[in-house]
Design an enzyme around this catalytic site. Structure first.
Site, PDB file in Angstrom:
ATOM      1  N   VAL A  88       0.839  -1.191   0.000  1.00 42.25           N
ATOM      2  CA  VAL A  88       0.000   0.000   0.000  1.00 42.25           C
ATOM      3  C   VAL A  88       0.881   1.252   0.000  1.00 42.25           C
ATOM      4  O   VAL A  88       1.671   1.466   0.926  1.00 42.25           O
ATOM      5  CB  VAL A  88      -0.927   0.019   1.224  1.00 42.25           C
ATOM      6  CG1 VAL A  88      -1.769   1.292   1.230  1.00 42.25           C
ATOM      7  CG2 VAL A  88      -1.816  -1.217   1.243  1.00 42.25           C
ATOM      8  N   THR A  89       0.779   2.066  -1.039  1.00 43.58           N
ATOM      9  CA  THR A  89       1.521   3.331  -1.086  1.00 43.58           C
ATOM     10  C   THR A  89       0.680   4.406  -1.766  1.00 43.58           C
ATOM     11  O   THR A  89      -0.194   4.106  -2.585  1.00 43.58           O
ATOM     12  CB  THR A  89       2.848   3.227  -1.876  1.00 43.58           C
ATOM     13  OG1 THR A  89       2.566   3.143  -3.276  1.00 43.58           O
ATOM     14  CG2 THR A  89       3.673   2.032  -1.455  1.00 43.58           C
ATOM     15  N   VAL A  90       0.950   5.649  -1.397  1.00 42.20           N
ATOM     16  CA  VAL A  90       0.474   6.809  -2.140  1.00 42.20           C
ATOM     17  C   VAL A  90       1.672   7.732  -2.312  1.00 42.20           C
ATOM     18  O   VAL A  90       2.363   8.053  -1.340  1.00 42.20           O
ATOM     19  CB  VAL A  90      -0.669   7.544  -1.417  1.00 42.20           C
ATOM     20  CG1 VAL A  90      -1.043   8.814  -2.177  1.00 42.20           C
ATOM     21  CG2 VAL A  90      -1.887   6.639  -1.278  1.00 42.20           C
ATOM     22  N   ARG A  96      -3.568  12.993   0.640  1.00 43.92           N
ATOM     23  CA  ARG A  96      -4.760  13.731   1.053  1.00 43.92           C
ATOM     24  C   ARG A  96      -5.718  14.018  -0.097  1.00 43.92           C
ATOM     25  O   ARG A  96      -6.382  15.055  -0.132  1.00 43.92           O
ATOM     26  CB  ARG A  96      -4.365  15.055   1.732  1.00 43.92           C
ATOM     27  CG  ARG A  96      -3.303  14.935   2.811  1.00 43.92           C
ATOM     28  CD  ARG A  96      -3.699  13.990   3.924  1.00 43.92           C
ATOM     29  NE  ARG A  96      -4.849  14.488   4.674  1.00 43.92           N
ATOM     30  CZ  ARG A  96      -5.562  13.763   5.539  1.00 43.92           C
ATOM     31  NH1 ARG A  96      -5.261  12.478   5.709  1.00 43.92           N
ATOM     32  NH2 ARG A  96      -6.558  14.292   6.198  1.00 43.92           N
ATOM     33  N   ARG A  97      -5.768  13.109  -1.036  1.00 44.84           N
ATOM     34  CA  ARG A  97      -6.701  13.268  -2.155  1.00 44.84           C
ATOM     35  C   ARG A  97      -7.700  12.107  -2.228  1.00 44.84           C
ATOM     36  O   ARG A  97      -8.369  11.915  -3.241  1.00 44.84           O
ATOM     37  CB  ARG A  97      -5.937  13.386  -3.474  1.00 44.84           C
ATOM     38  CG  ARG A  97      -4.952  14.543  -3.501  1.00 44.84           C
ATOM     39  CD  ARG A  97      -4.373  14.765  -4.877  1.00 44.84           C
ATOM     40  NE  ARG A  97      -3.279  15.733  -4.859  1.00 44.84           N
ATOM     41  CZ  ARG A  97      -2.638  16.168  -5.928  1.00 44.84           C
ATOM     42  NH1 ARG A  97      -2.982  15.713  -7.129  1.00 44.84           N
ATOM     43  NH2 ARG A  97      -1.652  17.039  -5.831  1.00 44.84           N
ATOM     44  N   GLY A  98      -7.789  11.308  -1.171  1.00 45.84           N
ATOM     45  CA  GLY A  98      -8.756  10.221  -1.133  1.00 45.84           C
ATOM     46  C   GLY A  98      -8.342   8.979  -1.897  1.00 45.84           C
ATOM     47  O   GLY A  98      -9.159   8.077  -2.114  1.00 45.84           O
ATOM     48  N   LEU A 100      -6.094   6.444  -1.153  1.00 54.80           N
ATOM     49  CA  LEU A 100      -6.116   5.213  -0.363  1.00 54.80           C
ATOM     50  C   LEU A 100      -7.541   4.821  -0.009  1.00 54.80           C
ATOM     51  O   LEU A 100      -7.895   3.638  -0.039  1.00 54.80           O
ATOM     52  CB  LEU A 100      -5.275   5.377   0.903  1.00 54.80           C
ATOM     53  CG  LEU A 100      -5.296   4.182   1.868  1.00 54.80           C
ATOM     54  CD1 LEU A 100      -4.886   2.892   1.174  1.00 54.80           C
ATOM     55  CD2 LEU A 100      -4.388   4.452   3.074  1.00 54.80           C
ATOM     56  N   THR A 101      -8.379   5.794   0.316  1.00 55.37           N
ATOM     57  CA  THR A 101      -9.773   5.489   0.650  1.00 55.37           C
ATOM     58  C   THR A 101     -10.465   4.773  -0.504  1.00 55.37           C
ATOM     59  O   THR A 101     -11.196   3.790  -0.291  1.00 55.37           O
ATOM     60  CB  THR A 101     -10.523   6.783   0.999  1.00 55.37           C
ATOM     61  OG1 THR A 101      -9.915   7.367   2.161  1.00 55.37           O
ATOM     62  CG2 THR A 101     -11.993   6.515   1.283  1.00 55.37           C
ATOM     63  N   TYR A 129      -4.880   3.107   9.554  1.00 58.47           N
ATOM     64  CA  TYR A 129      -5.849   2.069   9.194  1.00 58.47           C
ATOM     65  C   TYR A 129      -7.071   1.979  10.100  1.00 58.47           C
ATOM     66  O   TYR A 129      -8.047   1.317   9.753  1.00 58.47           O
ATOM     67  CB  TYR A 129      -5.133   0.717   9.105  1.00 58.47           C
ATOM     68  CG  TYR A 129      -4.151   0.705   7.956  1.00 58.47           C
ATOM     69  CD1 TYR A 129      -4.591   0.566   6.654  1.00 58.47           C
ATOM     70  CD2 TYR A 129      -2.792   0.904   8.177  1.00 58.47           C
ATOM     71  CE1 TYR A 129      -3.704   0.602   5.585  1.00 58.47           C
ATOM     72  CE2 TYR A 129      -1.892   0.938   7.118  1.00 58.47           C
ATOM     73  CZ  TYR A 129      -2.356   0.789   5.825  1.00 58.47           C
ATOM     74  OH  TYR A 129      -1.476   0.845   4.767  1.00 58.47           O
ATOM     75  N   PHE A 418       3.996  -9.503   6.069  1.00 64.47           N
ATOM     76  CA  PHE A 418       3.563  -9.726   4.677  1.00 64.47           C
ATOM     77  C   PHE A 418       3.177  -8.403   4.051  1.00 64.47           C
ATOM     78  O   PHE A 418       3.051  -7.391   4.722  1.00 64.47           O
ATOM     79  CB  PHE A 418       2.403 -10.718   4.614  1.00 64.47           C
ATOM     80  CG  PHE A 418       1.196 -10.355   5.451  1.00 64.47           C
ATOM     81  CD1 PHE A 418       0.189  -9.572   4.909  1.00 64.47           C
ATOM     82  CD2 PHE A 418       1.079 -10.776   6.772  1.00 64.47           C
ATOM     83  CE1 PHE A 418      -0.933  -9.236   5.677  1.00 64.47           C
ATOM     84  CE2 PHE A 418      -0.030 -10.449   7.540  1.00 64.47           C
ATOM     85  CZ  PHE A 418      -1.035  -9.683   7.004  1.00 64.47           C
TER      86      PHE A 418
END
Length: 418
Positions: A88-90, A96-98, A100-101, A129, A418
């Site tokens: 998981v990366t941004v 802050r642009r949604g 990951l959501t 999380y 993992f």
């Protein structure tokens, strides 16, 4: 506050986009963004396109997300299907642009539809999380042993129980390790399944790091009857100070199905000539390591933190899958901003099993789905969460009842990253 950007496309990646996805993954983890042909070939061999998400702005990937099938052992030894979340990366320029959501919602929605009971992950950062319904369900401890202070004088020469410790090759690990781990996993709440690829990575058959592969030492403990009951992988550095050895043995992993095997492997590590320090790697919160030493103070905790995070997707199946030492009934009001686990549930548990059903009865406890995850594997206390204001007690004594039903004598542990 997140600022959704309609021009950012979140979707499963195509085969031709794997190099760009890897570049974004490396960037997000602050590794060199360069992508080699070997890395592309390796990732292409196991990525599941439908479960490998990318966030794209134009042709550039600015977010990554991947999940895979996993089995998670619950209290009592049963296991449930889990959606294991990783990679998981941004990208720093697109926070802050949604993003990951949107990726999380897509993956958890697919997991719920697939029939997964929970989702799991190892959180790089604590604050992220909880807002997606995950809660820390197990903890880990790392120990550092000062060998000269441990009191092993003369140093330990081998098991006194008729067993033996042998150094083996990685081919032996591949043959013996999976079955040993599966025996351990079946009895350890919080443990997760290991794939064939996990063993390939740990024996060098698949090499991910950009540094050269350095084969560790592999030690196996066999009981007096010849059964393999424990195994460890460790590396030693080459340090001498003022013509004196000062080497550190760093444990990559150590698994054991009996206390005798665990004791033998730790004493082996603390008795290697030239080794003056042993780093334990990720261990359970109740690890026996210090008490195997004549002087337990020689082992000090260097890290203690949350480890496996769990997101419950199906409350009924999750609560019915585990066993309960106590007997009683409890009505739980579960809040879930994302929706899939919210509702009011009646848990009726006893020595013969448990049932969980939707109900309109008055709630005994009100709690968030992330706090239910803290309680589910038995590691956390409802009374503590009530004191912290995280759980609301609607009926006097409900917290004590919850602890009598859900808390376990031994704490759960996940040996894996993992």
């Amino acid at each position: 506050m997140s600022r959704p950007r309609p021009d950012i496309d979140v979707r499963p990646i195509g085969e031709a986009e794997i190099p760009e996805w890897i570049r974004a993954l490396n960037t997000g983890f602050l590794r060199s963004p360069g992508v080699s042909e070997d890395e592309v070939a390796d990732r292409s061999s196991y990525l599941e396109p439908a479960r490998t998400l990318g966030a794209f702005e134009g042709g550039r990937c600015v977010g990554t997300f991947r999940s895979f099938d996993q089995r998670l052992t619950v209290v009592g030894g049963a296991d449930v299907p889990a959606d294991a979340v990783t990679n998981v990366t941004v990208t720093a320029t697109h926070r802050r642009r949604g993003i990951l959501t949107r990726m999380m919602a897509a993956d958890l929605g697919a997991a719920k539809e697939r029939g997964d009971v929970v989702a799991t992950l190892i959180a790089a950062e604590y604050p992220i999380y909880g807002r997606y319904g995950f809660g820390p369900a197990t903890t880990m401890t790392e120990w550092t042993v000062d060998v000269p202070r441990a009191g092993l004088d003369p140093r330990w020469a081998g098991p006194e129980d008729g067993g033996r410790v042998d150094l083996v090759d990685r081919e032996d690990v591949t043959k013996l390790g999976p079955e040993l781990h599966e025996r351990l996993r079946r009895r350890l709440p919080g443990a997760v399944s290991r794939t064939e690829r996990w063993w390939q990575i740990e024996t060098g058959a698949v090499h991910l790091d950009r540094a050269p592969w350095v084969e560790p030492f592999y030690a196996v403990y066999r009981s007096a009857t010849g059964e393999v009951e424990g195994m460890a992988a460790y590396r030693c550095d080459e340090v001498w100070e003022d013509k004196q050895p000062a080497e550190t043995a760093t444990v990559r992993w150590l698994i054991a199905t009996t206390p005798a095997a665990e004791r033998a492997l730790w004493l082996h590590l603390c008795s290697i000539d030239w080794v003056t320090k042993v780093r334990s790697g990720w261990r359970g919160p109740e690890d026996l390591l210090p008490l195997f030493l004549p002087d337990p103070r020689a082992a000090r905790i260097t890290t203690q933190a949350d480890w496996l995070w769990v997101r419950i997707l199906d409350v009924v199946r999750a609560l019915q899958a585990r066993t309960y030492d106590g007997e009683g009934a409890l009505v739980l009001e579960i809040t879930d901003r994302a929706g899939p686990a919210g509702g009011r549930y009646l848990l009726e548990a006893g020595a013969d099993g448990a049932s969980c059903t939707a109900t309109t009865r008055a709630a005994d406890l009100t709690l968030d789905v992330g706090d239910l995850a803290r309680l589910w594997l038995g590691d956390e206390s409802a009374a503590r969460l009530i004191a912290l204001g995280r759980v609301r007690e609607e009926r006097a004594g409900a917290g004590r009842m919850a602890d009598a039903l859900l808390r376990t004598p031994g704490r759960p542990w996940c040996p894996d990253m993992f």
